[in-house]
Design a protein around this motif. Structure first.
Motif, short mmCIF file in Angstrom:
data_model
loop_
_atom_site.label_atom_id
_atom_site.label_comp_id
_atom_site.label_asym_id
_atom_site.label_seq_id
_atom_site.Cartn_x
_atom_site.Cartn_y
_atom_site.Cartn_z
N TYR A 1 3.57 3.78 -12.13
CA TYR A 1 3.71 3.53 -10.70
C TYR A 1 4.00 4.85 -9.99
O TYR A 1 4.81 5.64 -10.45
CB TYR A 1 4.86 2.52 -10.50
CG TYR A 1 5.16 2.25 -9.06
CD1 TYR A 1 6.34 2.73 -8.50
CD2 TYR A 1 4.31 1.50 -8.28
CE1 TYR A 1 6.64 2.48 -7.18
CE2 TYR A 1 4.61 1.24 -6.97
CZ TYR A 1 5.77 1.74 -6.42
OH TYR A 1 6.07 1.48 -5.11
N TRP A 2 3.37 5.09 -8.89
CA TRP A 2 3.49 6.38 -8.20
C TRP A 2 4.47 6.34 -7.04
O TRP A 2 4.58 7.29 -6.29
CB TRP A 2 2.12 6.85 -7.70
CG TRP A 2 1.48 5.90 -6.74
CD1 TRP A 2 1.66 5.86 -5.41
CD2 TRP A 2 0.57 4.85 -7.04
NE1 TRP A 2 0.92 4.86 -4.84
CE2 TRP A 2 0.23 4.23 -5.83
CE3 TRP A 2 0.00 4.39 -8.22
CZ2 TRP A 2 -0.63 3.14 -5.77
CZ3 TRP A 2 -0.87 3.32 -8.14
CH2 TRP A 2 -1.17 2.71 -6.94
N GLY A 3 5.18 5.24 -6.81
CA GLY A 3 6.05 5.09 -5.64
C GLY A 3 7.38 5.77 -5.75
O GLY A 3 7.86 6.23 -6.71
N ARG B 1 12.70 -6.22 -1.70
CA ARG B 1 12.66 -5.52 -3.00
C ARG B 1 11.29 -4.90 -3.26
O ARG B 1 11.15 -3.98 -4.07
CB ARG B 1 13.01 -6.46 -4.15
CG ARG B 1 14.46 -6.85 -4.16
CD ARG B 1 14.83 -7.63 -5.38
NE ARG B 1 14.74 -6.79 -6.56
CZ ARG B 1 14.58 -7.27 -7.79
NH1 ARG B 1 14.47 -8.55 -8.00
NH2 ARG B 1 14.52 -6.46 -8.82
N LEU B 2 10.26 -5.41 -2.60
CA LEU B 2 8.90 -4.92 -2.83
C LEU B 2 8.73 -3.45 -2.45
O LEU B 2 7.79 -2.81 -2.89
CB LEU B 2 7.89 -5.78 -2.08
CG LEU B 2 7.76 -7.21 -2.59
CD1 LEU B 2 6.89 -8.02 -1.65
CD2 LEU B 2 7.21 -7.23 -4.01
N THR B 3 9.62 -2.92 -1.64
CA THR B 3 9.52 -1.51 -1.24
C THR B 3 10.40 -0.61 -2.08
O THR B 3 10.41 0.60 -1.89
CB THR B 3 9.90 -1.34 0.25
OG1 THR B 3 11.24 -1.80 0.44
CG2 THR B 3 8.95 -2.11 1.14
N ASP B 4 11.12 -1.16 -3.05
CA ASP B 4 12.01 -0.38 -3.91
C ASP B 4 11.21 0.25 -5.05
O ASP B 4 10.62 -0.46 -5.86
CB ASP B 4 13.09 -1.31 -4.47
CG ASP B 4 14.06 -0.62 -5.41
OD1 ASP B 4 13.94 0.60 -5.64
OD2 ASP B 4 14.96 -1.32 -5.91
N PRO B 5 11.17 1.60 -5.14
CA PRO B 5 10.39 2.26 -6.19
C PRO B 5 10.84 1.88 -7.61
O PRO B 5 10.02 1.81 -8.52
CB PRO B 5 10.59 3.75 -5.94
CG PRO B 5 11.20 3.87 -4.61
CD PRO B 5 11.80 2.55 -4.24
N ILE C 1 0.84 -1.20 0.00
CA ILE C 1 0.00 0.00 0.00
C ILE C 1 0.87 1.24 0.00
O ILE C 1 1.83 1.34 0.79
CB ILE C 1 -0.93 0.00 1.23
CG1 ILE C 1 -1.83 -1.24 1.19
CG2 ILE C 1 -1.75 1.28 1.31
CD1 ILE C 1 -2.60 -1.50 2.46
N ASN C 2 0.55 2.18 -0.89
CA ASN C 2 1.25 3.46 -0.90
C ASN C 2 0.76 4.24 0.31
O ASN C 2 -0.39 4.66 0.35
CB ASN C 2 0.96 4.20 -2.20
CG ASN C 2 1.69 5.51 -2.29
OD1 ASN C 2 1.65 6.32 -1.36
ND2 ASN C 2 2.35 5.73 -3.41
N VAL D 1 -3.72 0.80 -2.95
CA VAL D 1 -2.97 -0.45 -3.08
C VAL D 1 -2.10 -0.31 -4.32
O VAL D 1 -2.60 -0.07 -5.42
CB VAL D 1 -3.92 -1.66 -3.23
CG1 VAL D 1 -3.11 -2.93 -3.49
CG2 VAL D 1 -4.78 -1.82 -1.99
N ALA D 2 -0.79 -0.42 -4.13
CA ALA D 2 0.14 -0.32 -5.25
C ALA D 2 0.14 -1.64 -6.02
O ALA D 2 -0.02 -1.64 -7.24
CB ALA D 2 1.55 0.00 -4.76
N TYR D 3 0.31 -2.73 -5.30
CA TYR D 3 0.24 -4.04 -5.94
C TYR D 3 -0.04 -5.13 -4.93
O TYR D 3 0.16 -4.96 -3.74
CB TYR D 3 1.47 -4.37 -6.78
CG TYR D 3 2.81 -3.99 -6.22
CD1 TYR D 3 3.38 -2.76 -6.53
CD2 TYR D 3 3.52 -4.84 -5.41
CE1 TYR D 3 4.61 -2.40 -6.02
CE2 TYR D 3 4.76 -4.49 -4.91
CZ TYR D 3 5.30 -3.26 -5.23
OH TYR D 3 6.53 -2.91 -4.73
#
Length: 121
Positions: free
Chosen positions: A119-121, A100-104, A37-38, A44-46
């Motif tokens: 992607y907005w992260g 790695r899931l938190t890497d923009p 989640i952003n 929800v990002a993914y």
């Protein structure tokens, strides 16, 4: 915390986890392991789909942009318009790589592969 109720458009994250994911042919591809989640945007990002392995050994994870998942009430699961080959060719990580899931940069790779909006992260 367990929330038993859901509405037509809202669901608790703990009810999403372990929900099955199918392709358009009805073939089970895996299940939702977690949601990313952003925290600034509140979206929800993914979803991180787990598949394969046995008793937690050899399990792999596919992060899928949330817009790729469509909830199907009849199947009580999510349907993606992807083949197993498309999924296998997409971004995949193993348990020891979950950070790695938190890497923009990785997040953008996920969105680019599936052709989802930026992607907005």
């Amino acid at each position: 915390m367990q929330i038993d109720n859901e509405t037509h458009s809202l669901i608790s994250s703990d009810k999403v986890e372990d929900t099955k994911v199918y392709n358009a042919s009805g073939e089970k591809l895996g299940s939702i392991d977690s949601l990313m989640i952003n925290k600034r945007e509140g979206n929800v990002a993914y979803a991180v789909m787990s598949f394969g392995g046995f008793l937690g050994m050899g399990e792999k994870y596919h992060p899928l942009p949330w817009d790729q998942l469509n909830y199907n009430e009849d199947d009580d699961g999510y349907v993606v318009n992807l083949t197993k080959d498309q999924l296998a060719g997409g971004p995949t990580i193993e348990k020891q790589e979950l950070n790695r899931l938190t890497d923009p940069v990785y997040g953008r790779e996920i969105y680019n592969y599936y052709g989802s909006p930026i992607y907005w992260g």
